[in-house]
Motif scaffolding. Structure first.
Motif, PDB file in Angstrom:
ATOM      1  N   ASP A 177       0.817  -1.034   0.018  1.00 33.46           N
ATOM      2  CA  ASP A 177       0.120   0.453   0.103  1.00 33.46           C
ATOM      3  C   ASP A 177       0.946   1.229  -0.108  1.00 33.46           C
ATOM      4  O   ASP A 177       0.217   2.154   0.196  1.00 33.46           O
ATOM      5  CB  ASP A 177      -0.624  -0.056   1.608  1.00 33.46           C
ATOM      6  CG  ASP A 177      -0.476   0.323   2.063  1.00 33.46           C
ATOM      7  OD1 ASP A 177       1.343   0.127   2.542  1.00 33.46           O
ATOM      8  OD2 ASP A 177      -0.845  -0.223   3.712  1.00 33.46           O
ATOM      9  N   GLY A 178       2.395   1.099  -0.509  1.00 34.31           N
ATOM     10  CA  GLY A 178       3.422   2.359  -0.547  1.00 34.31           C
ATOM     11  C   GLY A 178       3.684   2.707   1.143  1.00 34.31           C
ATOM     12  O   GLY A 178       4.284   3.963   0.906  1.00 34.31           O
ATOM     13  N   ALA A 179       3.156   2.343   1.821  1.00 31.65           N
ATOM     14  CA  ALA A 179       3.765   2.590   3.671  1.00 31.65           C
ATOM     15  C   ALA A 179       5.048   2.237   3.815  1.00 31.65           C
ATOM     16  O   ALA A 179       5.357   0.681   3.408  1.00 31.65           O
ATOM     17  CB  ALA A 179       2.842   2.184   4.052  1.00 31.65           C
ATOM     18  N   PRO A 180       6.327   2.775   4.481  1.00 32.38           N
ATOM     19  CA  PRO A 180       7.047   2.337   4.618  1.00 32.38           C
ATOM     20  C   PRO A 180       7.466   1.085   5.390  1.00 32.38           C
ATOM     21  O   PRO A 180       6.829   1.179   5.941  1.00 32.38           O
ATOM     22  CB  PRO A 180       8.282   3.682   5.273  1.00 32.38           C
ATOM     23  CG  PRO A 180       6.998   4.661   5.273  1.00 32.38           C
ATOM     24  CD  PRO A 180       5.575   4.420   5.149  1.00 32.38           C
ATOM     25  N   GLU A 181       7.896   0.608   4.772  1.00 28.28           N
ATOM     26  CA  GLU A 181       8.997  -0.534   6.054  1.00 28.28           C
ATOM     27  C   GLU A 181      10.160  -0.334   6.033  1.00 28.28           C
ATOM     28  O   GLU A 181      10.839  -0.838   4.663  1.00 28.28           O
ATOM     29  CB  GLU A 181       8.240  -2.020   4.989  1.00 28.28           C
ATOM     30  CG  GLU A 181       8.972  -3.417   5.727  1.00 28.28           C
ATOM     31  CD  GLU A 181       8.554  -3.222   7.007  1.00 28.28           C
ATOM     32  OE1 GLU A 181       8.995  -3.360   8.044  1.00 28.28           O
ATOM     33  OE2 GLU A 181       7.282  -3.510   7.514  1.00 28.28           O
ATOM     34  N   ALA A 182      11.110  -0.279   6.898  1.00 22.47           N
ATOM     35  CA  ALA A 182      11.542   0.096   7.635  1.00 22.47           C
ATOM     36  C   ALA A 182      13.073  -1.260   7.815  1.00 22.47           C
ATOM     37  O   ALA A 182      14.192  -1.184   7.360  1.00 22.47           O
ATOM     38  CB  ALA A 182      11.943   0.684   8.749  1.00 22.47           C
ATOM     39  N   ASN A 183      12.145  -2.590   7.978  1.00 22.42           N
ATOM     40  CA  ASN A 183      12.632  -3.959   8.226  1.00 22.42           C
ATOM     41  C   ASN A 183      13.558  -4.854   7.366  1.00 22.42           C
ATOM     42  O   ASN A 183      12.202  -5.261   6.588  1.00 22.42           O
ATOM     43  CB  ASN A 183      12.156  -4.149   9.217  1.00 22.42           C
ATOM     44  CG  ASN A 183      12.730  -5.785   9.994  1.00 22.42           C
ATOM     45  OD1 ASN A 183      13.019  -6.397   9.447  1.00 22.42           O
ATOM     46  ND2 ASN A 183      11.942  -5.828  11.190  1.00 22.42           N
TER      47      ASN A 183
END
Length: 147
Positions: A107-113
């Motif tokens: 959905d375009g949300a950041p995923e830092a992991n």
């Protein structure tokens, strides 16, 4: 019995289910001189599957190397090719690979992991390989190719 699909020129095309966008793929088939001589569409589709296999090898290597940038680039590349042919399931899995390679969820949300990104890419890669094998088998049958 009349089929609405006949209006779009793909009445003789088998139902590939959600693997293929019939509208897009029928436009590819319309580029052929005749249905009996698929001189345009058959090599195009055959080349796509060869290209996909080569790309999967590169993706496996990039996943092993934990190279998210390369995975995103390869996902983008194969997404474009599959989208052009109307190969929806392949396109969708490649979108996931591209997104998580950019450290973004679907959905375009950041995923830092990075670990989460690599896991999601690994799942999508397994899925796209299965979908590609299924579709390649169906396309070989459609084009009258034998193994």
């Amino acid at each position: 019995m009349y089929r609405a699909d006949e209006d779009y020129g793909y009445a003789s095309m088998p139902d590939f289910g959600d693997h293929v966008d019939n509208g897009i793929f029928s436009q590819i088939l319309e580029m052929d001189e005749s249905e009996g001589e698929r001189d345009f569409s058959e090599p195009l589709v055959t080349n796509f599957f060869e290209q996909a296999e080569e790309t999967f090898v590169k993706m496996d290597r990039a996943l092993n190397d934990k190279n998210l940038d390369e995975l995103s680039s390869l996902g983008h590349f194969l997404k474009g090719s599959s989208s052009t042919l109307g190969f929806n399931k392949i396109r969708d899995s490649c979108q996931i690979i591209q997104q998580y390679g950019h450290k973004l969820s679907v959905d375009g949300a950041p995923e830092a992991n990075d670990t989460v990104c690599l896991e999601k890419i690994g799942e999508a890669l397994k899925s796209v390989k299965v979908d590609t094998a299924e579709l390649e088998k169906a396309m070989k049958k459609f084009f009258g190719q034998t193994d």
